[in-house]
Design a protein around this motif. Sequence first.
Motif, PDB file in Angstrom:
ATOM      1  N   LYS A 118      43.374 -30.538 162.532  1.00 39.56           N
ATOM      2  CA  LYS A 118      42.890 -31.911 162.680  1.00 39.56           C
ATOM      3  C   LYS A 118      41.426 -31.992 162.258  1.00 39.56           C
ATOM      4  CE  LYS A 118      45.439 -34.627 165.765  1.00 39.56           C
ATOM      5  NZ  LYS A 118      45.309 -35.554 166.856  1.00 39.56           N
ATOM      6  N   VAL A 119      41.101 -33.089 161.576  1.00 38.23           N
ATOM      7  CA  VAL A 119      39.718 -33.355 161.165  1.00 38.23           C
ATOM      8  C   VAL A 119      39.358 -34.788 161.520  1.00 38.23           C
ATOM      9  CG1 VAL A 119      39.630 -31.651 159.291  1.00 38.23           C
ATOM     10  CG2 VAL A 119      40.423 -33.974 158.823  1.00 38.23           C
ATOM     11  N   LYS A 120      38.068 -35.020 161.594  1.00 40.46           N
ATOM     12  CA  LYS A 120      37.540 -36.371 161.829  1.00 40.46           C
ATOM     13  C   LYS A 120      36.634 -36.681 160.647  1.00 40.46           C
ATOM     14  CE  LYS A 120      33.991 -37.887 164.697  1.00 40.46           C
ATOM     15  NZ  LYS A 120      33.276 -37.923 165.960  1.00 40.46           N
ATOM     16  N   PHE A 121      36.750 -37.900 160.092  1.00 42.33           N
ATOM     17  CA  PHE A 121      35.877 -38.281 158.990  1.00 42.33           C
ATOM     18  C   PHE A 121      35.395 -39.704 159.170  1.00 42.33           C
ATOM     19  CE2 PHE A 121      40.191 -39.089 157.634  1.00 42.33           C
ATOM     20  CZ  PHE A 121      40.160 -40.252 156.889  1.00 42.33           C
ATOM     21  N   VAL A 122      34.229 -39.979 158.615  1.00 40.62           N
ATOM     22  CA  VAL A 122      33.608 -41.294 158.719  1.00 40.62           C
ATOM     23  C   VAL A 122      33.464 -41.860 157.315  1.00 40.62           C
ATOM     24  CG1 VAL A 122      31.557 -42.569 159.456  1.00 40.62           C
ATOM     25  CG2 VAL A 122      32.362 -40.612 160.808  1.00 40.62           C
ATOM     26  N   ILE A 123      33.925 -43.104 157.150  1.00 41.35           N
ATOM     27  CA  ILE A 123      33.829 -43.795 155.863  1.00 41.35           C
ATOM     28  C   ILE A 123      32.822 -44.927 155.996  1.00 41.35           C
ATOM     29  CG2 ILE A 123      35.061 -45.251 154.212  1.00 41.35           C
ATOM     30  CD1 ILE A 123      37.473 -43.541 154.592  1.00 41.35           C
ATOM     31  N   LYS A 124      31.945 -45.018 155.004  1.00 41.17           N
ATOM     32  CA  LYS A 124      30.910 -46.054 154.989  1.00 41.17           C
ATOM     33  C   LYS A 124      31.470 -47.343 154.397  1.00 41.17           C
ATOM     34  CE  LYS A 124      28.309 -43.091 152.658  1.00 41.17           C
ATOM     35  NZ  LYS A 124      27.224 -42.527 151.876  1.00 41.17           N
ATOM     36  N   GLY A 125      31.405 -48.420 155.170  1.00 43.85           N
ATOM     37  CA  GLY A 125      31.780 -49.733 154.664  1.00 43.85           C
ATOM     38  C   GLY A 125      33.204 -49.810 154.172  1.00 43.85           C
ATOM     39  N   LEU A 126      33.441 -50.699 153.232  1.00 38.14           N
ATOM     40  CA  LEU A 126      34.753 -50.885 152.623  1.00 38.14           C
ATOM     41  C   LEU A 126      34.823 -49.962 151.412  1.00 38.14           C
ATOM     42  CD1 LEU A 126      37.393 -52.423 152.725  1.00 38.14           C
ATOM     43  CD2 LEU A 126      36.342 -54.211 151.366  1.00 38.14           C
ATOM     44  N   ALA A 127      35.417 -48.807 151.606  1.00 42.90           N
ATOM     45  CA  ALA A 127      35.405 -47.746 150.594  1.00 42.90           C
ATOM     46  C   ALA A 127      36.275 -48.079 149.384  1.00 42.90           C
ATOM     47  CB  ALA A 127      35.892 -46.448 151.214  1.00 42.90           C
ATOM     48  N   PRO A 128      35.762 -47.816 148.184  1.00 42.51           N
ATOM     49  CA  PRO A 128      36.614 -47.953 147.001  1.00 42.51           C
ATOM     50  C   PRO A 128      37.652 -46.840 146.989  1.00 42.51           C
ATOM     51  CG  PRO A 128      34.428 -47.153 146.391  1.00 42.51           C
ATOM     52  CD  PRO A 128      34.405 -47.419 147.855  1.00 42.51           C
ATOM     53  N   MET A 129      38.886 -47.184 146.671  1.00 42.56           N
ATOM     54  CA  MET A 129      39.981 -46.206 146.628  1.00 42.56           C
ATOM     55  C   MET A 129      40.784 -46.397 145.358  1.00 42.56           C
ATOM     56  SD  MET A 129      41.664 -46.191 150.387  1.00 42.56           S
ATOM     57  CE  MET A 129      40.685 -46.516 151.822  1.00 42.56           C
TER      58      MET A 129
END
Length: 148
Positions: A118-129
């Motif tokens: 298991k990992v935890k990640f943080v995305i800034k704002g509305l991420a481009p995908m």
Amino acid sequence: MKAKKIIPILLLTTLAGISLAACASKKSNDKPIETNTSTTTQESTNESEGTFTAVIDGDVSQNETVDKSYRFLLKDVDSTDDPNDILPVMKNNGVVLNLEKSQLPDDFKIEDYKDGQKVKFVIKGLAPMTASIPPQVAGNAVKSLEKN
């Protein structure tokens, strides 16, 4: 024969006159629309961050690119905080994060991140995908990733 030459000249003259009239009809009190791009830029950079948890799907690999970034294929993505409502995009098919070493913990070792962890990640704002399956998040949109 003269009529054949006069018609194109009349047509060209008429079009030129209409074009000049349209340009000249601009009022002198017309003002350009003012935009404040600095406010827009500030607002977009102050967007809320989303915090997610996921499970590594397969081994983490190093990309064969110039930056030698790391590729994390994640599944079972869930959110603890998703202000931009991007979880549905990642929930069904997982997500791929391509991260540079600078985005990972200082003590990062690729062998410590195994399949099923298991990992935890943080995305800034509305991420481009990307529109691929699974979607890939641009590395510069990820603030951090750590073991959970």
